[in-house]
Scaffold this motif. Structure first.
Motif, mmCIF file in Angstrom:
data_model
loop_
_atom_site.group_PDB
_atom_site.id
_atom_site.type_symbol
_atom_site.label_atom_id
_atom_site.label_comp_id
_atom_site.label_asym_id
_atom_site.label_seq_id
_atom_site.Cartn_x
_atom_site.Cartn_y
_atom_site.Cartn_z
ATOM 1 N N SER A 1 0.837 -1.194 0.000
ATOM 2 C CA SER A 1 0.000 0.000 0.000
ATOM 3 C C SER A 1 0.877 1.251 0.000
ATOM 4 N N GLY A 2 0.534 2.229 -0.817
ATOM 5 C CA GLY A 2 1.282 3.486 -0.903
ATOM 6 C C GLY A 2 2.444 3.453 -1.871
ATOM 7 N N ARG A 3 2.684 2.313 -2.512
ATOM 8 C CA ARG A 3 3.800 2.236 -3.468
ATOM 9 C C ARG A 3 3.542 3.077 -4.721
ATOM 10 N N ASP A 4 2.283 3.243 -5.083
ATOM 11 C CA ASP A 4 1.985 4.033 -6.286
ATOM 12 C C ASP A 4 2.418 5.486 -6.110
ATOM 13 N N SER A 5 2.192 6.041 -4.941
ATOM 14 C CA SER A 5 2.594 7.415 -4.689
ATOM 15 C C SER A 5 4.107 7.548 -4.673
ATOM 16 N N ALA A 6 4.790 6.572 -4.059
ATOM 17 C CA ALA A 6 6.263 6.615 -4.023
ATOM 18 C C ALA A 6 6.859 6.452 -5.416
ATOM 19 N N PHE A 7 6.277 5.564 -6.211
ATOM 20 C CA PHE A 7 6.818 5.354 -7.560
ATOM 21 C C PHE A 7 6.569 6.572 -8.443
ATOM 22 N N GLU A 8 5.458 7.251 -8.200
ATOM 23 C CA GLU A 8 5.190 8.487 -8.954
ATOM 24 C C GLU A 8 6.297 9.501 -8.698
ATOM 25 N N SER A 9 6.726 9.597 -7.461
ATOM 26 C CA SER A 9 7.835 10.506 -7.138
ATOM 27 C C SER A 9 9.127 10.048 -7.799
ATOM 28 N N ASP A 10 9.326 8.724 -7.873
ATOM 29 C CA ASP A 10 10.528 8.199 -8.537
ATOM 30 C C ASP A 10 10.528 8.548 -10.036
ATOM 31 N N ILE A 11 9.350 8.458 -10.666
ATOM 32 C CA ILE A 11 9.251 8.812 -12.094
ATOM 33 C C ILE A 11 9.646 10.271 -12.300
ATOM 34 N N THR A 12 9.140 11.145 -11.445
ATOM 35 C CA THR A 12 9.475 12.558 -11.555
ATOM 36 C C THR A 12 10.970 12.779 -11.336
ATOM 37 N N ALA A 13 11.549 12.083 -10.350
ATOM 38 C CA ALA A 13 12.989 12.222 -10.089
ATOM 39 C C ALA A 13 13.807 11.791 -11.300
ATOM 40 N N ALA A 14 13.387 10.716 -11.956
ATOM 41 C CA ALA A 14 14.107 10.273 -13.159
ATOM 42 C C ALA A 14 13.951 11.280 -14.292
ATOM 43 N N ALA A 15 12.770 11.876 -14.399
ATOM 44 C CA ALA A 15 12.524 12.836 -15.482
ATOM 45 C C ALA A 15 13.394 14.069 -15.339
ATOM 46 N N ILE A 16 13.643 14.494 -14.096
ATOM 47 C CA ILE A 16 14.443 15.712 -13.912
ATOM 48 C C ILE A 16 15.911 15.390 -13.651
ATOM 49 N N GLY A 17 16.281 14.106 -13.715
ATOM 50 C CA GLY A 17 17.677 13.730 -13.644
ATOM 51 C C GLY A 17 18.226 13.469 -12.271
ATOM 52 N N GLU A 18 17.370 13.407 -11.261
ATOM 53 C CA GLU A 18 17.890 13.140 -9.919
ATOM 54 C C GLU A 18 18.307 11.690 -9.775
ATOM 55 N N ILE A 19 17.644 10.804 -10.476
ATOM 56 C CA ILE A 19 18.068 9.403 -10.536
ATOM 57 C C ILE A 19 18.074 8.993 -12.002
ATOM 58 N N THR A 20 18.785 7.930 -12.301
ATOM 59 C CA THR A 20 18.843 7.470 -13.687
ATOM 60 C C THR A 20 17.650 6.580 -13.979
ATOM 61 N N PHE A 21 17.425 6.375 -15.281
ATOM 62 C CA PHE A 21 16.336 5.485 -15.667
ATOM 63 C C PHE A 21 16.661 4.033 -15.310
ATOM 64 N N GLU A 22 17.938 3.716 -15.230
ATOM 65 C CA GLU A 22 18.305 2.366 -14.774
ATOM 66 C C GLU A 22 17.902 2.184 -13.309
ATOM 67 N N ASP A 23 18.114 3.262 -12.507
ATOM 68 C CA ASP A 23 17.694 3.192 -11.099
ATOM 69 C C ASP A 23 16.179 3.038 -10.999
#
Length: 943
Positions: free
Chosen positions: A435-457
């Protein structure tokens, strides 16, 4: 000629490290015409992900761009699910839920929060800066980026008016428009508009230089219509980030003699924020006077502010062209273990390729004129003939953004998996850590889009989530509840399994395939990103291979430096030396050839010279200057020909002066064509020689007064000379009343014996008419004697170096003179020798008179009397036959019979003097018979 050869030669291969990424008409059609800067920034960011080695970003980024975010509409290009996509997922997730309400459902609330967060991600300036920051990277993941700056041109002819406008704008930087500025200076608005950019930049530079910083900031803050942006850019040039970028992007300039040193304010620099992670280099190319680009100005001297550790003030440094900087970046090997960005410093040995004295590099074009640049480059394959797009060296911005589109589809599928899984577990009333993983993954997608993490991460994070989700779904509790679940929950389970096992796998593999394909094309390569759209495209230059966009010219420059396929240029000194050498050689050649052969050889010679120059380009990659040698050869030919014409003209005039009184005018012209024959010495030539003389001229001279004698002699000589000329004869000389002429020279004519004999016949006829005229005037009758001989004599110019005559000498001349005198002995008018008779007997009527030995010669010769031209009258023919019969009897020593025959013949023509002579000879020989060995030769004792 250089351009023609360059356009038609076999172009070198495009270096496999070069990749063109074009914003062309096709990409524009896919992306739309708006918000292009956002899209270029996102496309540029993909190059770091694809491990591009070096990037030339050939776009002007001089301002911050729009501060209005387009992110919500453009989110799909960063791989983020858009609002419409999220709503579609929610609708499909809750399609079978009787209690679905988009306004109160927690998922709808999440979506509204997400929309608000995405809309504040960043504006164009932040987006572009972040793209460069991501590309810079560290270690082996770093990508070198080169941004262009531009040198502004001076105003030219309106320099005085521009100074007035600049001074006014410095005094009052708050002018509202160009009309206000023009009115204040009392100048036409057109002058302001023509040089607006230069005026504003120069005024801003002086304003910042002479005013305090607060005043300059006030102009920017007040958003002065004309000056705000220019003053802001001048203030930006003082920022440490830009100063450091300029210093690491330039090198110590050794020699500035003869080079123009630009000032910093003459440089149009990119926005200072973008310089933090990039190299700066000047862009633009300078065409030659004929507006054709052939060479690259590789270095420009510019006064830059001192670095942080350097002395204050400015130093002159060398700024290189963007292609040179890109090649140096591409060859630079970063430290793979580096933990931070280490800026690349341009060294003073950056120009490690052949340049001319102007720091120009000759471009070796990887294209020719056989097709458009797009056809040739798109079909080009690095190292093979395969034209498969996977190995093409041309990409489009839309290709890079399509990779983001694949990310979007994968992320959307993952997002839907999380939403469906969350809703399913809630419906089945199963509690888990999921539960709540969808919200966390949404933040991960945004982080990858702005370059804070890589797409491999990001992929790794979702792989962990997916593994956990599958573990939850595989538990006995879930299986039992699914077996007793209603249709809605069963439908969700079916959808979830389809997403996990089919859709996510298919989209992930599609993205992986597309990313690997792009990576094969881009990884480790030098990428040139530029605009080649046809609509409103201004960056097009004329080149030897046709009009080309600036980015394609940059590709040609990079290819020249990477392949080492350098073209050597011929200096003006070398071209001059070659031209002089060719002119000397051709001068000797043309001077030894006649005009016609020399003229015929000019075109082949020019073709050979052009072929050699073209061969030098093909064989040893040397571009020569063919026009100078070609013009030199033509000039040399013209000079030699004019000189020959002048000398020939002088020679002809000399010939005419030498022959105009001796030859017929037409013959004189023919002789004038070969004036080189007029030189001392002679050649053995067979000629016919004619001598004529007036009988009893001494007596006539004693009887006539001097005036009448002169008139008579001139009339006689004129008439006789005309007859000689009419028969192509040459008057050798006048000897008192005698005329010496010859035939067969200077113009060769095989019929010269006949021409000489006809001259004798026509002289007699012309003299007959003159006698009638003279008789009427009471002048004495004139008779002449003519002697003709054909023999080989010496013909030429005889005399001294100071004066010589064109004449003939030899024994044959003497014989002709003796024959003329022998006419007195026979009472005849014209005598010819046997050699002459043999060549004219079929054309003329003659009779043999005697076999004589003239004075001064031992060899006897047969002589013939020249009577008339054929056909002859029957009476004359019969008379000649009887004469020859009597002569035969005479020579057979039958003197009695000969006497009878001559006597009978004389009764028919009492005026025939030779018959009377032979009657006297026969009587004398009858009285005193000769010896038995008598040969019939009559020896003449006088001339």
């Amino acid at each position: 000629l250089q351009d023609i050869w360059m356009a038609n030669r076999e172009p070198p291969d495009l270096h496999p490290d070069i990749v063109l990424i074009l914003d062309d008409d096709e990409a524009a059609a896919q992306l739309g015409q708006t918000n292009a800067r956002h899209r270029r920034a996102r496309a540029l960011r993909q190059l770091g992900r694809l491990h591009a080695r070096t990037v030339i970003f050939d776009f002007v980024l001089a301002d911050a761009g729009s501060d209005v975010t387009f992110y919500q509409d453009e989110a799909l290009y960063d791989g983020l699910p858009t609002r419409e996509l999220v709503r579609d997922i929610l609708r499909r997730t809750y399609a079978h839920d009787d209690f679905f309400d988009t306004e109160t459902d927690p998922a709808s609330e999440r979506e509204r929060k997400r929309e608000s967060r995405l809309s504040r991600l960043y504006d164009e300036d932040t987006l572009q800066h972040r793209a460069f920051e991501i590309l810079a990277g560290v270690g082996k993941d770093s990508t070198g980026v080169v941004l262009p700056c531009y040198f502004r041109r001076s105003p030219g002819s309106d320099d005085r008016a521009v100074k007035i406008l600049v001074e006014e704008l410095v005094e009052n930087p708050y002018h509202v428009d160009t009309q206000s500025l023009a009115n204040a200076c009392k100048l036409p608005r057109r002058t302001v508009n023509d040089h607006f950019e230069h005026i504003v930049v120069e005024a801003a530079h002086r304003y910042v230089l002479t005013s305090d910083r607060k005043s300059a900031l006030d102009v920017v803050a007040a958003n002065a219509p004309l000056m705000a942006d220019a003053v802001r850019k001048e203030l930006d040039k003082t920022k440490r980030v830009l100063t450091e970028a300029l210093n690491r992007s330039s090198f110590a300039f050794g020699s500035i003699e003869g080079d123009h040193v630009s000032k910093l304010h003459e440089l149009e620099l990119p926005r200072w924020r973008f310089a933090e992670h990039t190299m700066l280099a000047f862009a633009g190319v300078d065409a030659e006077r004929d507006v054709v680009l052939r060479n690259l100005k590789t270095t420009r001297a510019v006064d830059l502010p001192g670095g942080a550790d350097g002395p204050p003030g400015t130093t002159t440094r060398g700024l290189v062209h963007q292609t040179v900087a890109a090649v140096q970046l591409h060859k630079h090997q970063p430290d793979p273990d580096a933990s931070a960005v280490v800026p690349f410093q341009l060294r003073d040995d950056a120009l490690d390729f052949p340049l001319d004295q102007h720091h120009d590099l000759i471009i070796s074009w990887p294209l020719n004129s056989e097709g458009s640049w797009s056809q040739q480059l798109d079909d080009r394959d690095p190292g093979g003939s395969n034209t498969d797009k996977a190995t093409s060296q041309v990409l489009r911005l839309s290709d890079l953004l399509q990779l983001a589109q694949h990310d979007r589809e994968v992320h959307a599928t993952r997002f839907e998996i999380l939403l469906v899984a969350t809703r399913l577990l809630e419906a089945l009333e199963i509690e888990s850590s999921f539960s709540g993983r969808d919200s966390a993954f949404e933040s991960d997608i945004t982080a990858a889009a702005i370059g804070e993490i890589t797409f491999e991460d990001l992929d790794h994070k979702f792989a962990v989530i997916e593994k956990e989700l599958r573990a939850v779904l595989a538990t006995r509790e879930v299986e039992q509840k699914l077996a007793a679940a209603n249709e809605v929950s069963a439908a969700w389970n079916t959808r979830l399994n389809n997403l996990l096992d089919k859709e996510l796998k298919a989209k992930t593999e599609a993205r992986k395939f597309f990313e690997e394909r792009l990576s094969d094309q881009v990884a480790g390569k030098l990428c040139l990103v530029g605009d080649v759209r046809t609509g409103g495209l201004a960056d097009v230059h004329n080149t030897p291979v046709g009009p080309l966009p600036g980015i394609i010219i940059n590709a040609a420059l990079v290819n020249t430096m990477l392949t080492g396929d350098f073209l050597q240029g011929q200096s003006l000194f070398q071209a001059t030396m070659v031209t002089i050498a060719l002119m000397l050689i051709t001068a000797v050649l043309f001077s030894r050839l006649a005009v016609v052969p020399a003229t015929a050889s000019v075109v082949p010679l020019l073709l050979v010279i052009a072929w050699v120059h073209h061969g030098l380009l093909t064989w040893i990659d040397t571009i020569t200057q063919p026009v100078m040698p070609l013009v030199g050869v033509v000039t040399c030919f013209s000079a030699v020909t004019i000189r020959k014409w002048w000398l020939d003209n002088l020679a002809r005039r000399r010939v005419r002066r030498a022959f105009e009184f001796y030859l017929h005018p037409a013959v004189v012209e023919r002789v004038a064509e070969q004036p080189d024959q007029l030189q001392l010495g002679g050649a053995a030539t067979e000629l016919s020689i004619l001598f004529s003389d007036i009988r009893g001229f001494t007596t006539i001279a004693e009887r006539l007064p001097d005036g009448e004698l002169t008139t008579l002699l001139n009339e006689y000589l004129t008439a006789m000379t005309e007859v000689v000329f009419e028969n192509n004869g040459t008057v050798d000389k006048y000897i008192g009343d005698a005329i010496m002429a010859f035939y067969g020279a200077p113009i060769e004519d095989a019929a010269h014996p006949l021409q000489a004999c006809r001259t004798a016949i026509q002289m007699s006829q012309r003299l007959e008419r003159l006698r009638e005229q003279w008789q009427q005037r009471g002048l004495p009758a004139v008779r002449i004697g003519i002697g003709i001989n054909t023999d080989t004599v010496r013909l030429g110019n005889f005399g001294s170096d100071l004066r010589f005559d064109y004449t003939i000498i030899g024994d044959g001349v003497n014989l002709a003179a003796r024959l003329e005198g022998a006419n007195k002995q026979y009472g005849s008018e014209s005598l010819i020798s046997e050699t002459t008779w043999e060549q004219v007997r079929d054309e003329l009527v003659t009779r043999e008179l005697d076999l004589i030995q003239v004075k001064g010669r031992q060899q006897p010769t047969r002589v013939f009397e020249l009577l008339a031209e054929r056909p002859a009258a029957d009476e004359l023919v019969e008379h000649i036959l009887r004469f020859e019969k009597a002569l035969a009897m005479y020579r057979d020593q039958q003197f009695g019979k000969a006497l009878d025959e001559f006597t009978a013949l004389g009764e028919t023509d009492e005026s025939d003097q030779p018959i009377r002579m032979y009657i006297d000879r026969c009587r004398s020989l009858i009285e005193t018979p000769p010896s038995k060995n008598w040969d019939g030769v009559y020896v003449m004792t006088s001339k």
